[in-house]
Design an enzyme around this catalytic site. Structure first.
Site, PDB file in Angstrom:
ATOM      1  N   ASP A   2      -1.867  -0.812   5.918  1.00 47.55           N
ATOM      2  CA  ASP A   2      -2.238  -0.252   7.222  1.00 47.55           C
ATOM      3  C   ASP A   2      -3.735  -0.080   7.428  1.00 47.55           C
ATOM      4  O   ASP A   2      -4.172   0.264   8.530  1.00 47.55           O
ATOM      5  CB  ASP A   2      -1.578   1.121   7.406  1.00 47.55           C
ATOM      6  CG  ASP A   2      -2.257   2.194   6.561  1.00 47.55           C
ATOM      7  OD1 ASP A   2      -2.428   1.987   5.338  1.00 47.55           O
ATOM      8  OD2 ASP A   2      -2.636   3.230   7.122  1.00 47.55           O
ATOM      9  N   ASP A  52      -0.329   5.183   1.007  1.00 45.02           N
ATOM     10  CA  ASP A  52      -0.624   6.124   2.094  1.00 45.02           C
ATOM     11  C   ASP A  52      -0.673   5.423   3.445  1.00 45.02           C
ATOM     12  O   ASP A  52      -1.407   4.449   3.637  1.00 45.02           O
ATOM     13  CB  ASP A  52      -1.967   6.818   1.852  1.00 45.02           C
ATOM     14  CG  ASP A  52      -1.934   7.723   0.631  1.00 45.02           C
ATOM     15  OD1 ASP A  52      -0.853   7.871   0.041  1.00 45.02           O
ATOM     16  OD2 ASP A  52      -2.994   8.278   0.272  1.00 45.02           O
ATOM     17  N   ASP A 103       0.859  -1.176   0.000  1.00 44.01           N
ATOM     18  CA  ASP A 103       0.000   0.000   0.000  1.00 44.01           C
ATOM     19  C   ASP A 103       0.904   1.238   0.000  1.00 44.01           C
ATOM     20  O   ASP A 103       2.117   1.138   0.238  1.00 44.01           O
ATOM     21  CB  ASP A 103      -0.888  -0.044   1.252  1.00 44.01           C
ATOM     22  CG  ASP A 103      -1.786   1.160   1.372  1.00 44.01           C
ATOM     23  OD1 ASP A 103      -2.416   1.544   0.368  1.00 44.01           O
ATOM     24  OD2 ASP A 103      -1.868   1.737   2.476  1.00 44.01           O
TER      25      ASP A 103
END
Length: 278
Positions: free
Chosen positions: A218, A15, A13
């Site tokens: 996250d 961001d 991922d």
């Protein structure tokens, strides 16, 4: 653990994971990016961002590998990863895995009118509003609006009506996933986990060996990716939300963002030798 000499794919991922959630800095991850680059290990971005955003970012990050965008709605392949697709050094192949953006926007407009639900889509926002809501520059916000297979939205209604909204979407063959800042509507055949399976299978076909996969993320929209990989890294989120990941080989970091990225790869990758056969 695995080593840099093993057949390996890294799915990540952006961001809050490879990029800091607020500043978009990735410098704490640079030592591992350099090691992976030197070992020719593909670092495959798997993000809610658009292809236009990632095309710019991959050059800044000095990455040369396929990537998947809009939460697994579209896979983008360089020439070396193509079988019957057409790609050049300047224009990589774009393969949709879900519904088109035009169809999604059309369905959302009909749902909002017929159901009386309150939400605000990217397509309702001008570039300045997208920039304000995402903390992106105006130029990067314009890239974020260039969508192919998903639509982000801000939910402005009650939690109970959100459940109803999800049920209505299902009837149209669409699904809702939650990212760090927005909800994302996409085709129910898309998803970060499906993109992992697709690209890992393609790599196996091309090299006649199955690679070991490590996923890093996250947010809730990363869970399918983390569960689809052999080993996973759940990056600590500053807001404190703990991901529920059905993967016995999932490491939960103490650090956030790119520092957590560094911590997670250090946990799973040995710089001395492979333990795959141990």
């Amino acid at each position: 653990m695995v080593s840099l000499n093993d057949p390996l794919l890294i799915y990540t991922d952006l961001d809050g994971t490879l990029l800091d959630h607020e500043s978009y800095d990735w410098s704490p991850a640079e030592p591992w990016l350099a090691r992976l680059r030197d070992a020719a290990v593909p670092v495959i971005i798997n993000t809610s961002k658009t292809a236009a955003e990632v095309e710019q970012l991959r050059h800044e990050l000095d990455l040369y590998a396929p990537y998947t965008v809009e939460n697994g709605s579209v896979v983008v392949l360089p020439p070396e990863w193509c079988v019957d697709e057409t790609a050049t050094a300047e224009q990589w192949a774009h393969l949709p895995l879900g519904a088109s953006h035009d169809r999604i926007v059309s369905v959302l407009a009909a749902i909002r009118e017929n159901e009386g639900l309150s939400f605000r889509c990217f397509s309702d926002m001008d570039t300045d509003e997208v920039a304000e809501r995402t903390a992106l520059s105006r130029d990067r916000a314009a890239l974020a609006k260039q969508r192919q297979g998903s639509e982000p939205l801000v939910w402005e209604d009650t939690p109970g009506r959100l459940v109803h909204f999800q049920q209505v979407l299902t009837g149209f063959g669409l699904t809702l996933t939650r990212g760090g800042r927005f909800y994302h509507v996409m085709g129910d055949e898309a998803g970060k986990g499906r993109a992992v399976h697709w690209l890992t299978s393609r790599r196996e076909v091309l090299h006649q060996e199955r690679p070991c996969t490590i996923g890093l993320g996250d947010g809730p929209n990363d869970v399918s990716m983390l569960e689809a990989c052999d080993m996973a890294v759940a990056i600590h989120a500053p807001h404190g939300q703990v991901l529920e990941v059905d993967n016995a080989h999932c490491y939960f970091t103490r650090a956030s963002g790119p520092a957590g990225w560094d911590e997670g790869l250090t946990h799973w990758i040995s710089l001395e030798g492979s333990t795959l056969d141990e």
